[in-house]
Motif scaffolding. Structure first.
Motif, mmCIF file in Angstrom:
data_model
loop_
_atom_site.group_PDB
_atom_site.id
_atom_site.type_symbol
_atom_site.label_atom_id
_atom_site.label_comp_id
_atom_site.label_asym_id
_atom_site.label_seq_id
_atom_site.Cartn_x
_atom_site.Cartn_y
_atom_site.Cartn_z
ATOM 1 N N PHE A 53 -22.261 -38.139 -27.705
ATOM 2 C CA PHE A 53 -22.405 -38.195 -29.164
ATOM 3 C C PHE A 53 -22.553 -36.756 -29.638
ATOM 4 N N PHE A 54 -21.702 -36.350 -30.604
ATOM 5 C CA PHE A 54 -21.699 -34.955 -31.032
ATOM 6 C C PHE A 54 -22.216 -34.822 -32.467
ATOM 7 N N VAL A 55 -22.817 -33.670 -32.741
ATOM 8 C CA VAL A 55 -23.247 -33.308 -34.093
ATOM 9 C C VAL A 55 -22.789 -31.874 -34.329
ATOM 10 N N ILE A 56 -22.105 -31.634 -35.422
ATOM 11 C CA ILE A 56 -21.639 -30.292 -35.776
ATOM 12 C C ILE A 56 -22.662 -29.672 -36.731
ATOM 13 N N VAL A 57 -23.189 -28.493 -36.380
ATOM 14 C CA VAL A 57 -24.124 -27.785 -37.257
ATOM 15 C C VAL A 57 -23.542 -26.413 -37.554
ATOM 16 N N SER A 58 -23.877 -25.916 -38.729
ATOM 17 C CA SER A 58 -23.465 -24.566 -39.120
ATOM 18 C C SER A 58 -24.715 -23.754 -39.454
ATOM 19 N N ALA A 59 -24.708 -22.487 -39.106
ATOM 20 C CA ALA A 59 -25.875 -21.624 -39.318
ATOM 21 C C ALA A 59 -25.389 -20.196 -39.509
ATOM 22 N N THR A 100 -24.112 -31.828 -28.228
ATOM 23 C CA THR A 100 -23.651 -33.023 -27.529
ATOM 24 C C THR A 100 -24.815 -33.692 -26.810
ATOM 25 N N PHE A 101 -24.947 -35.037 -27.020
ATOM 26 C CA PHE A 101 -25.987 -35.849 -26.397
ATOM 27 C C PHE A 101 -25.326 -36.998 -25.650
ATOM 28 N N ASP A 102 -25.844 -37.360 -24.485
ATOM 29 C CA ASP A 102 -25.372 -38.526 -23.737
ATOM 30 C C ASP A 102 -26.238 -39.723 -24.125
ATOM 31 N N LEU A 103 -25.619 -40.715 -24.800
ATOM 32 C CA LEU A 103 -26.356 -41.868 -25.328
ATOM 33 C C LEU A 103 -25.803 -43.168 -24.764
#
Length: 821
Positions: A53-59, A100-103
């Motif tokens: 499971f992916f999450v896109i973050v910007s910083a 990225t997380f393994d769920l």
């Protein structure tokens, strides 16, 4: 003075320190999230294990993620079956990271949208401080799309009705995979109705299929025994389907499907009639004895029906019904003719089509005959005292069977005698005519019509009758011009048949054509040495109509000359030459780009560029590809000059892939009394439909940055490719592909000075033909940073506390300085 310097020093330190602490506030933002990877997103279903499971973050570039923690709801767990998952980070572009997380999704989880809480620990590369960001994250769980089952008796292409006691009957299990991915190792177990057994005697059947592609169906046909133990009625068959999806997760599904078993023979039919003659009106009665319960919707004989009292009739076992029919009997020989009846029966809610044959006794009184006669060829004549001549007879057989071994005997009138006593004809086909040559000797007979008698014998019968032939007077040469329209700027030809109706040959036969307006450019066979009696010769003139010539009729003079007994004779004819415009009309269809599996509106335009009306215009549209056309045939009675007639057509391409569909347009019409036909071909480009929209767009100020978020939805049937969301010239973020009916969230952040702004949010994408398209959303907001706070509680309290201490120290110094004075 010393105190004043100290005060100035403290103010300078205060001005420098306070912005330093508040500069630790983060400008990081959470963007898109989903299962799989940004370049290859997938859907997750209950039962999935260890799925990324992916999450896109910007910083800002000064912040770099150190650790990511995702707090999970009970419906979604980590790969260790806990409610806390730790993720890995990778940089996708400058200032953008993929977490990225393994769920895992337990099998007991219901489909829906669940909310997790993401906490990201950043390190400030400038100050070395740790910044903590927290944000909710939506975790979608999609329902499992199970295969469906339909039971068809017979085969999928040729269904039948199962009947109690009929024995071995094919049963087809139609398994459909409605998902977007193939399924593997499909196993189907179906419980059969009472009295129906497998060929091994079991009350169920088990079948397998190695794979079913996405969106496709496969038929599995298995023979079963509908035994005498079965009874008519409606039955429910339970079934189970197990399969492995494309990610190798296994599922099973149970369901029910209804089926019916029918009576072995729904009714018995008898036919009662009076005397019937071939090709005439007759009536008969159909008596029906029912053995089933249902509604007889129709019963139509395979004959032309003039009248019937049949109406929809309810049936019960043992009930009798009688219907009357008045029909036109077929052209057939005397005997028994089998009449095919087609009946439609509503039996237990199912429509059943039945056929049965019943005999109809028909009498045919027609016989073969001589229906026409002429001398020699069609252009030949016969004259008194001519001697040997060939008489051609036209024999007609009106019967539906061929006549064999036909013997024709001719009895001519006084003055004419046959050369042979009879002629044999091997065969005359059914419903056909045949020309027969019969040589005769013409003596002293008067000119005019003469009557012949004949006797015709053949296998199965004999016929006799009379016919008339004409003895002509001696006639001179005459001409028959055969004209054709000449298009402006085009060519045509004039063929003239010169016929010798005399009893002797004519010599030195020629023809000359004098034209005006139209030009004669060539000729063929303008002089013939001789034309025999009752013969003809052709003369051809090639003509040209100049481009500046007006349309209309141009008279020309045709002069025919010949010699007879050393005498030179001639005849003059006026031949009208018709000049017309190029009689083509324009047929077009627009637009030519259509979307498959969608109802497309196109315009069929018929344009008449000619100076005169065209009549009886008929356009037929046809395609070899699967294409629904609302009106495949269009007819217009008249199209005036320089006028366009338009018609709205609705087309649905039925091939769910990008392709070219050839569409043939066959057009026929009448212009200046002459029929014309033209065929044109248009190429329809069929492709998928991308309908991208933005919903739920909102804006806020978070941690000193403007954050705009929303959801992208593709309501078409083709994915939007390479979606990029941008806000004016401030910033942009790459989203990737957006699949149909898959809401995809987005979020962008940027910094602007305080003020009131109108932001234009634009999503740019590529459609099914790789054309760049975009959708926009306008949002207004006021931007102020007076009340902005950092998400990091540690940084907030520390900064505020230090600032408060500095302010108190400065206040005390000022107070003590004033007091000393």
């Amino acid at each position: 003075m010393k105190n004043a310097k100290l005060l100035l020093l403290l103010v300078v330190i205060l001005i420098g320190v306070i912005p330093l602490f508040f500069s630790q506030q983060s400008q990081a933002a959470v963007g898109a999230a989903g299962w799989g990877t940004p370049s290859n997103p997938i859907n997750a279903h209950p039962g999935y294990k260890d799925v990324p499971f992916f999450v896109i973050v910007s910083a800002p570039i000064t912040l770099q993620p150190q650790q990511a923690v995702l707090d999970l709801p009970g419906e979604v767990l980590s790969s260790q079956c806990t409610t806390v998952a730790y993720g890995s980070s990778s940089q996708s572009s400058l200032g953008s990271y993929v977490l990225t997380f393994d769920l895992s999704v337990p099998s007991s989880t219901s489909p829906g949208y669940y909310q997790g809480y993401l906490t990201v620990y950043y390190v400030n590369l400038t100050s070395g401080k740790t910044v903590v960001e927290s944000s909710p994250v939506t975790i979608p769980v999609k329902p499992v799309i199970y295969p469906t089952l339909q039971a068809v008796w017979g085969t999928s292409s040729s269904p039948t009705f199962p009947r109690a006691g009929e024995g071995v009957t094919p049963l087809t299990l139609v398994v459909e995979n409605p998902s977007e991915h193939p399924i593997l190792d499909v196993k189907v177990n179906v419980t059969l109705p009472k009295g129906v057994f497998s060929l091994t005697g079991e009350k169920y059947v088990c079948e397998e299929a190695s794979a079913i592609p996405a969106g496709e169906t496969i038929p599995i046909t298995v023979p079963v025994n509908v035994s005498a133990l079965s009874s008519p009625g409606v039955y429910t068959m339970s079934y189970s389907i197990s399969f492995t999806n494309y990610l190798e997760f296994q599922y099973s599904h149970q369901g029910e499907v209804n089926t019916s078993i029918y009576s072995l023979s729904p009714f018995n039919v008898t036919l009662e009639q009076g005397k019937a003659y071939a090709g005439s009106l007759t009536h008969f009665f159909v008596k029906l004895n029912s053995s089933t319960t249902g509604v007889l919707l129709s019963m139509i004989p395979d004959l032309k029906v003039v009248y019937t009292n049949f109406t929809e009739t309810p049936l019960s076992p043992g009930e009798e019904r009688t219907f009357c029919y008045e029909v036109v009997t077929p052209e057939t020989v005397t005997g028994t003719y089998p009449v095919l009846f087609r009946a439609t029966l509503d039996d237990m809610g199912e429509i059943e089509n039945l056929t049965f044959l019943k005999p109809l006794n028909i009498v045919n009184n027609q016989t073969p005959s001589v229906v026409d006669s002429f001398w020699g060829g069609n252009q030949s004549l016969a004259f008194p005292e001519e001697g040997a001549a060939l008489l051609t007879l036209v024999v007609e057989n009106p019967l539906p069977i061929p006549l064999e071994n036909v013997n024709l005997t001719l009895i001519p009138p006084h003055g004419i005698s046959p050369v042979y006593p009879y002629v044999d004809i091997p065969e005359v086909g059914n419903f056909s005519v045949r020309e027969v040559s019969y040589p005769v000797q013409i003596g002293n007979v008067s000119a005019g019509p003469v009557t012949f008698r004949y006797v015709m014998s053949y296998e199965g019968g004999e016929a006799n009758g009379t016919f008339t032939a004409v003895i002509s007077q001696i006639s001179p040469v005459f001409a028959e011009p055969m004209t054709k329209p000449i298009p402006v700027g085009g060519y045509s030809n004039l063929t003239v048949y010169v016929v010798n109706n005399g009893s002797i040959p004519v010599q030195d036969v020629g023809a000359i054509l004098e034209v005006e307006g139209v030009q004669e450019i060539a000729y063929f066979n303008q002089t013939t040495p001789s034309i025999s009696p009752h013969s003809n010769s052709s003369f051809v003139f090639y003509l040209y109509a100049p481009p500046n010539l007006n349309t209309g009729v141009y008279p020309s003079l045709l002069k025919v000359f010949f010699s007879e007994y050393s005498r030179t004779l001639n005849e003059t004819y006026v031949v009208p030459l018709v000049v017309v415009q190029d009689p083509s009309i324009s047929v077009s269809l627009s637009p030519t780009t259509v979307f498959y599996s969608s109802n497309n509106t196109v315009l069929l335009s018929l344009t008449n560029p000619l100076p005169s009306p065209v009549y009886d215009v008929h356009v037929s549209l046809s395609s070899q590809s699967p294409l629904y056309i609302s009106s495949p045939s269009v007819t217009v009675a008249e199209i005036p000059p320089n006028t366009t007639s338009s018609f709205v057509e609705y087309v649905i391409p039925e091939v769910p892939s990008t392709s070219t569909i050839p569409l043939e347009m066959d057009t026929s019409y009448v212009y200046h009394g002459l029929p014309y036909n033209q065929v044109s071909l248009v190429e329809l480009f069929s492709t998928g439909n991308v309908s991208l929209s933005m919903t739920g767009v909102s804006s806020s100020v978070v941690n000193g940055s403007v954050v705009i978020s929303g959801t992208l939805v593709d309501e078409g049937n083709y994915p939007a490719k390479g979606v990029v969301v941008s806000v004016g010239n401030y910033t942009s973020v790459y989203i990737g592909d957006v699949s149909p009916d898959t809401p995809t969230p987005f979020s962008v952040s940027f910094t602007v000075p305080p003020g009131f702004y109108h932001f234009n949010v634009t999503a740019t994408y590529l459609n099914s033909v790789m054309q760049e398209k975009n959708v926009s959303y306008s949002i207004s907001m006021g931007v102020s940073y007076n009340t902005s706070t950092a998400d990091s509680k540690h940084v907030d309290f520390l900064g505020i506390g230090i600032a408060a201490v500095i302010v108190v120290v400065v206040f005390l110094i000022i107070y003590l300085s004033v007091r000393r004075k």
